[in-house]
Every structure is written in structure tokens, then in C-alpha cells.
Design a protein around this motif. Structure first.
Motif, mmCIF file in Angstrom:
data_model
loop_
_atom_site.group_PDB
_atom_site.id
_atom_site.type_symbol
_atom_site.label_atom_id
_atom_site.label_comp_id
_atom_site.label_asym_id
_atom_site.label_seq_id
_atom_site.Cartn_x
_atom_site.Cartn_y
_atom_site.Cartn_z
ATOM 1 N N LEU A 46 46.502 27.817 39.079
ATOM 2 C CA LEU A 46 46.348 26.840 38.000
ATOM 3 C C LEU A 46 47.201 25.600 38.264
ATOM 4 O O LEU A 46 46.769 24.479 37.955
ATOM 5 N N ALA A 47 48.381 25.780 38.863
ATOM 6 C CA ALA A 47 49.191 24.604 39.204
ATOM 7 C C ALA A 47 48.453 23.724 40.211
ATOM 8 O O ALA A 47 48.409 22.498 40.075
ATOM 9 N N LEU A 48 47.822 24.366 41.204
ATOM 10 C CA LEU A 48 47.033 23.617 42.191
ATOM 11 C C LEU A 48 45.877 22.889 41.518
ATOM 12 O O LEU A 48 45.604 21.710 41.815
ATOM 13 N N LEU A 49 45.186 23.572 40.597
ATOM 14 C CA LEU A 49 44.030 22.954 39.953
ATOM 15 C C LEU A 49 44.447 21.766 39.102
ATOM 16 O O LEU A 49 43.740 20.750 39.051
ATOM 17 N N ILE A 50 45.609 21.867 38.428
ATOM 18 C CA ILE A 50 46.063 20.731 37.617
ATOM 19 C C ILE A 50 46.388 19.542 38.513
ATOM 20 O O ILE A 50 46.062 18.396 38.193
ATOM 21 N N CYS A 51 46.999 19.810 39.689
ATOM 22 C CA CYS A 51 47.247 18.727 40.636
ATOM 23 C C CYS A 51 45.948 18.085 41.094
ATOM 24 O O CYS A 51 45.827 16.852 41.153
ATOM 25 N N LEU A 52 44.949 18.919 41.422
ATOM 26 C CA LEU A 52 43.658 18.393 41.886
ATOM 27 C C LEU A 52 42.991 17.573 40.802
ATOM 28 O O LEU A 52 42.424 16.507 41.068
ATOM 29 N N GLN A 53 43.046 18.069 39.541
ATOM 30 C CA GLN A 53 42.420 17.352 38.436
ATOM 31 C C GLN A 53 43.087 15.999 38.228
ATOM 32 O O GLN A 53 42.430 14.991 37.993
ATOM 33 N N VAL A 108 32.449 34.099 41.958
ATOM 34 C CA VAL A 108 33.192 33.284 42.926
ATOM 35 C C VAL A 108 32.229 32.541 43.840
ATOM 36 O O VAL A 108 32.433 31.366 44.165
ATOM 37 N N ILE A 109 31.149 33.210 44.255
ATOM 38 C CA ILE A 109 30.236 32.588 45.210
ATOM 39 C C ILE A 109 29.392 31.515 44.539
ATOM 40 O O ILE A 109 29.170 30.429 45.090
ATOM 41 N N VAL A 110 28.902 31.777 43.313
ATOM 42 C CA VAL A 110 27.875 30.932 42.722
ATOM 43 C C VAL A 110 28.459 29.716 42.030
ATOM 44 O O VAL A 110 27.945 28.605 42.152
ATOM 45 N N ARG A 111 29.562 29.902 41.277
ATOM 46 C CA ARG A 111 30.050 28.811 40.433
ATOM 47 C C ARG A 111 30.625 27.670 41.264
ATOM 48 O O ARG A 111 31.217 27.893 42.315
ATOM 49 N N LYS A 112 30.418 26.441 40.745
ATOM 50 C CA LYS A 112 30.937 25.257 41.429
ATOM 51 C C LYS A 112 32.294 24.835 40.875
ATOM 52 O O LYS A 112 33.053 24.163 41.551
ATOM 53 N N ASN A 113 32.581 25.211 39.632
ATOM 54 C CA ASN A 113 33.832 24.803 38.999
ATOM 55 C C ASN A 113 34.967 25.716 39.471
ATOM 56 O O ASN A 113 34.858 26.937 39.411
ATOM 57 N N ALA A 114 36.056 25.137 39.948
ATOM 58 C CA ALA A 114 37.140 25.939 40.497
ATOM 59 C C ALA A 114 37.807 26.800 39.425
ATOM 60 O O ALA A 114 38.314 27.880 39.725
ATOM 61 N N LEU A 115 37.794 26.343 38.171
ATOM 62 C CA LEU A 115 38.392 27.145 37.103
ATOM 63 C C LEU A 115 37.604 28.435 36.886
ATOM 64 O O LEU A 115 38.187 29.511 36.696
ATOM 65 N N PHE A 116 36.258 28.343 36.970
ATOM 66 C CA PHE A 116 35.442 29.549 36.823
ATOM 67 C C PHE A 116 35.637 30.476 38.012
ATOM 68 O O PHE A 116 35.571 31.696 37.860
ATOM 69 N N THR A 167 38.257 15.769 39.039
ATOM 70 C CA THR A 167 37.142 16.711 39.045
ATOM 71 C C THR A 167 37.632 18.059 39.554
ATOM 72 O O THR A 167 38.657 18.138 40.229
ATOM 73 N N LEU A 168 36.876 19.115 39.195
ATOM 74 C CA LEU A 168 37.159 20.447 39.717
ATOM 75 C C LEU A 168 35.978 21.006 40.484
ATOM 76 O O LEU A 168 35.946 22.180 40.807
ATOM 77 N N ASP A 169 34.965 20.155 40.735
ATOM 78 C CA ASP A 169 33.778 20.600 41.472
ATOM 79 C C ASP A 169 34.149 20.824 42.941
ATOM 80 O O ASP A 169 34.642 19.912 43.602
ATOM 81 N N VAL A 170 33.913 22.038 43.441
ATOM 82 C CA VAL A 170 34.352 22.338 44.798
ATOM 83 C C VAL A 170 33.540 21.570 45.825
ATOM 84 O O VAL A 170 34.018 21.312 46.934
ATOM 85 N N ASP A 171 32.283 21.173 45.474
ATOM 86 C CA ASP A 171 31.514 20.368 46.418
ATOM 87 C C ASP A 171 32.137 18.986 46.592
ATOM 88 O O ASP A 171 32.186 18.454 47.699
ATOM 89 N N VAL A 172 32.611 18.411 45.482
ATOM 90 C CA VAL A 172 33.286 17.109 45.566
ATOM 91 C C VAL A 172 34.617 17.258 46.271
ATOM 92 O O VAL A 172 35.000 16.438 47.109
ATOM 93 N N LEU A 173 35.323 18.355 45.951
ATOM 94 C CA LEU A 173 36.651 18.559 46.532
ATOM 95 C C LEU A 173 36.569 18.892 48.013
ATOM 96 O O LEU A 173 37.585 18.831 48.709
ATOM 97 N N SER A 174 35.397 19.225 48.528
ATOM 98 C CA SER A 174 35.289 19.523 49.957
ATOM 99 C C SER A 174 35.470 18.261 50.794
ATOM 100 O O SER A 174 35.584 18.347 52.012
ATOM 101 N N ARG A 175 35.515 17.083 50.157
ATOM 102 C CA ARG A 175 35.859 15.869 50.900
ATOM 103 C C ARG A 175 37.281 15.907 51.419
ATOM 104 O O ARG A 175 37.647 15.120 52.290
ATOM 105 N N LEU A 176 38.104 16.821 50.876
ATOM 106 C CA LEU A 176 39.489 16.910 51.309
ATOM 107 C C LEU A 176 39.599 17.337 52.763
ATOM 108 O O LEU A 176 40.594 17.066 53.407
ATOM 109 N N LYS A 177 38.578 18.001 53.286
ATOM 110 C CA LYS A 177 38.752 18.618 54.611
ATOM 111 C C LYS A 177 38.655 17.569 55.713
ATOM 112 O O LYS A 177 38.014 16.535 55.558
ATOM 113 N N GLY A 178 39.257 17.880 56.830
ATOM 114 C CA GLY A 178 39.180 17.039 58.018
ATOM 115 C C GLY A 178 39.944 15.759 57.870
ATOM 116 O O GLY A 178 39.629 14.772 58.433
#
Lengths: 102, 174
Positions: free
Chosen positions: A79-86, A24-32, A91-102
Motif C-alpha cells: 500500500l505504501a508503494l501504491l500511494i507513491c505511484l498514485q 490477480v491475473i484479470v484485474r487492471k487496478n493494482a489495488l484489486f 493512476t493505478l492501472d498496471v497497463d499505464v504503469l508498465s511505462r515504468l519499465k526499461g
């Protein structure tokens, strides 16, 4: 009294939990990250079943069934959330998806 | 060192579970990681059987390795094959990809067949088993409120899945 020592069951459970936690800590892909969460929930189930087998009580298996329910609901919503995000961000990269905040 | 065959078989299944879990975390391709996740869950189910909880082992195979993994497979199919990490994975696909999960699954199958046909282990297991009747009595007796709460949790999951699956014109997007 079961023949498998409780300490070894707990070592197995904590090892699996640690592997899932590192995932959970290391992987960047939300599916992993979701798969690693499954490994962690599974490890807690191992601990409950081991304790229930040591004292010959059915409570451990009852708690395992409740954890199973939790895991099923968590995977469905996750998985429903991840399909919406995709669909929305491609993308499913949590670093890219962190743009969602704020 | 304990020479009990039951304990040794438990250690073997636990080792397979740990190796498969490490592979789940370290793979680059989602489908390969999913293959190892199935092996990890089935190995844990064998551990449950050897600990004297056959009902939990059956539930593990049916719900985890059956239902939840099918959900993951459908999600990966919906994501499409142009995953970020799949594109970066090395192209040496073929024999080595499915060899590892196959070997681990065959180890588990051999272990299960050995346990089922070994009379000594079966006698040892039947002395310590906690059967599904005890679980059911406990589940619908003192734990009735927990069952109700679990049903509410599943209802919440159902409603959330329906909400996210709605078409975007009806406000279903994030």
C-alpha cells in the motif's frame, strides 16, 4: 479426529486460491490485485488450519500465524508503494504503469 | 450425505466465503469490494472455529479483518474518490450496494449464535479443539527461529513504510 473431512477443506482452500489467482491475473487496478493476493494468502491459511485440525497438531496454527505476519508486512509495503505511484502518476492501472519499465 | 450439523454449518460458511471472494474480484468499486473482503475473511474465521482452531479464528478477525482492512480503508481514503474504475461504475448506488454484505454478515452471525448455544456442537468442538497453549508452546520452542525471522520481516515492512512515507525532497519518491 475432526469431523470435517480434510478433502473438503482442501477443496475450499483451492477454490479460494483459484478465485484470488484469477483476480490477480484479470484485474487492471493494482489495488484489486493486492486484495486478490490477500484472498490467496487466506486460502493457504485455510489449508494449513485444516491439516492441523485433521492430525490434531498445533503446527498448522503456527504456520497460519507466520502467514499472517507475512500478509501484514506485504500489505504495509504494497500500500505504501501504491500511494507513491498514485501521487506520482495519478493512476493505478498496471497497463499505464508498465511505462515504468526499461 | 453426512447429516452432522457441524459439517453442514462448515459448508454454509465455506459457501459464504467463496461467494464473497468472487464478489471481491468482480466488483468495480473499491469500497464495495472491501466490504465483501471483510465478509470473506469473517466467513473463513467461522470456518476456522468450526475446524477446532478458535485461536486462529480470533487472530483472523483481529489481524486480517481488523488491522489489514483498516490499512486498506486508509489507503483508499488517501487515493481519493476519483478512481478510474469508480467513475465508470453504474450510478445505481443505494439499497442494493450494502444489502449483499449485510445479508451475508447476518447469515454468519446467525450461524455463530446457533453454534454457541447448541450443546451438541459445543461438546463436539471441545473434543477436537487445539487450544492456544499448545500453539504457544510450539511457537516458542521448535519454531523460535521462525518467530525471529517473522520479526525481521515486520521490521523490514516498518522500514519500507517509513521510507515511502518520507517527503519527496528527502528522496522518498519512486
Amino acid at each position: 479426529m475432526t469431523t470435517i473431512p480434510l478433502m473438503h477443506v482442501l477443496i475450499l482452500a483451492s477454490t479460494l486460491f483459484g478465485i484470488g489467482f484469477v483476480g490477480v491475473i484479470v484485474r487492471k487496478n493494482a489495488l484489486f490485485m493486492l486484495m486478490s493476493l490477500e484472498v490467496m494468502l487466506n486460502a493457504t491459511g485455510v489449508a494449513f488450519i485444516g491439516a492441523g485440525a485433521t492430525w490434531q497438531q498445533a503446527d498448522g496454527q503456527v504456520m497460519f500465524i507466520l502467514i499472517l505476519t507475512l500478509a501484514a508486512a506485504e500489505v504495509a509495503v504494497g500500500l505504501a508503494l501504491l500511494i507513491c505511484l498514485q501521487n506520482k502518476h495519478q493512476t493505478l492501472d498496471v497497463d499505464v504503469l508498465s511505462r515504468l519499465k526499461g | 450425505m453426512n447429516a452432522n450439523p457441524l459439517v453442514i454449518l462448515f459448508y454454509l460458511a465455506a459457501l459464504i466465503a467463496i461467494v464473497a471472494s468472487i464478489k471481491v474480484v468482480t466488483r468495480n468499486n473499491t469500497v464495495h469490494a472491501l466490504l465483501y473482503l471483510v465478509i470473506s475473511l469473517v466467513a473463513v474465521a467461522v470456518c476456522f472455529y468450526l475446524m477446532g482452531a478458535p485461536f486462529a479464528a480470533g487472530l483472523e478477525v483481529i489481524v486480517y479483518a481488523g488491522a489489514i482492512l483498516v490499512l486498506f480503508v486508509f489507503a483508499i481514503m488517501l487515493f481519493g474518490l476519483r478512481q478510474d474504475e469508480t467513475r465508470l461504475a453504474p450510478k445505481n448506488t443505494g439499497f442494493s450496494v450494502w444489502l449483499g454484505p449485510c445479508v451475508l454478515a447476518l447469515c454468519l452471525l446467525a450461524e455463530l449464535v446457533y453454534v454457541l448455544q447448541h450443546d451438541g456442537i459445543q461438546a463436539q468442538l471441545s473434543a477436537t479443539v487445539v487450544d492456544s497453549k499448545q500453539v504457544g508452546i510450539l511457537l516458542y520452542g521448535p519454531y523460535l527461529l521462525a518467530v525471529e525471522i517473522a520479526s525481521f520481516l515486520l521490521l523490514a515492512g516498518l522500514i519500507a513504510g517509513f521510507h515511502f512515507a518520507k517527503p519527496r525532497e528527502q528522496g522518498g519518491d519512486l
